[in-house]
Write a protein that holds these residues in place. Sequence first.
Motif, short mmCIF file in Angstrom:
data_model
loop_
_atom_site.label_atom_id
_atom_site.label_comp_id
_atom_site.label_asym_id
_atom_site.label_seq_id
_atom_site.Cartn_x
_atom_site.Cartn_y
_atom_site.Cartn_z
N MET A 2 -1.65 9.51 1.71
CA MET A 2 -1.77 9.57 0.27
C MET A 2 -2.74 8.48 -0.19
O MET A 2 -2.40 7.30 -0.16
N LEU A 4 -6.09 7.52 -3.10
CA LEU A 4 -6.74 7.89 -4.35
C LEU A 4 -7.87 6.90 -4.60
O LEU A 4 -7.70 5.70 -4.38
N ASP A 15 0.37 5.11 1.47
CA ASP A 15 1.11 5.08 2.74
C ASP A 15 1.06 3.70 3.39
O ASP A 15 1.97 3.32 4.11
N GLN A 42 5.74 6.08 -2.65
CA GLN A 42 5.18 7.16 -1.83
C GLN A 42 5.67 8.54 -2.26
O GLN A 42 4.98 9.52 -2.06
N GLU A 44 6.11 9.52 -5.35
CA GLU A 44 5.55 9.89 -6.65
C GLU A 44 4.04 9.62 -6.64
O GLU A 44 3.63 8.46 -6.63
N PRO A 45 3.23 10.65 -6.63
CA PRO A 45 1.78 10.43 -6.54
C PRO A 45 1.22 9.70 -7.77
O PRO A 45 1.69 9.90 -8.89
N ASN A 47 -1.57 8.97 -10.57
CA ASN A 47 -2.53 9.84 -11.24
C ASN A 47 -3.60 9.01 -11.92
O ASN A 47 -3.36 7.88 -12.36
#
Length: 159
Positions: A2, A4, A15, A42, A44-45, A47
């Motif tokens: 994960m 971003l 992660d 981890q 809850e992504p 945004n």
Amino acid sequence: MMSLQHSYFGTLDIDDAEDDVCWEQELSANGKALQARLWADQSEPLNGALLDKFAAQLARLDQLDTEARTALAEYLDGDRTYISFHLEEIEDADYPEDPAEFAQAMRLKSVDLWSYDANGEDEGPHIIMDYNIDPENTDELLAVRLNADGKIEEINWES
């Protein structure tokens, strides 16, 4: 994995986050150094819109600090227990007794950006600014809680 990419925070790897801290930086507010951290879970992504809000608040950290100190002065004026505790408990303490002066003398130690509700109290994303009057002699903090838009919601005494 994960991760971003964000224009302010850079590449965030959830992660690999140690203790849920996925970004950490030394910043400055009104000329004083402090630690800033972004907390992510981890499950809850993250945004981009929330990260943009957090970045906007960090960009106006001097103003947030000024607003928080005003709120701290009002808090201390309404409840002088925190001031009294330090004047009585810290030997040779030379802290101001006036709430406004006391609030100005406090040190902003850290700013924590919480992308998730760590306490399970439906708080949503929020910012915590931790203030301390004398980090060398006490771990007692006044934590100023703001929403992701920078509005002060509450102040709590923590240790």
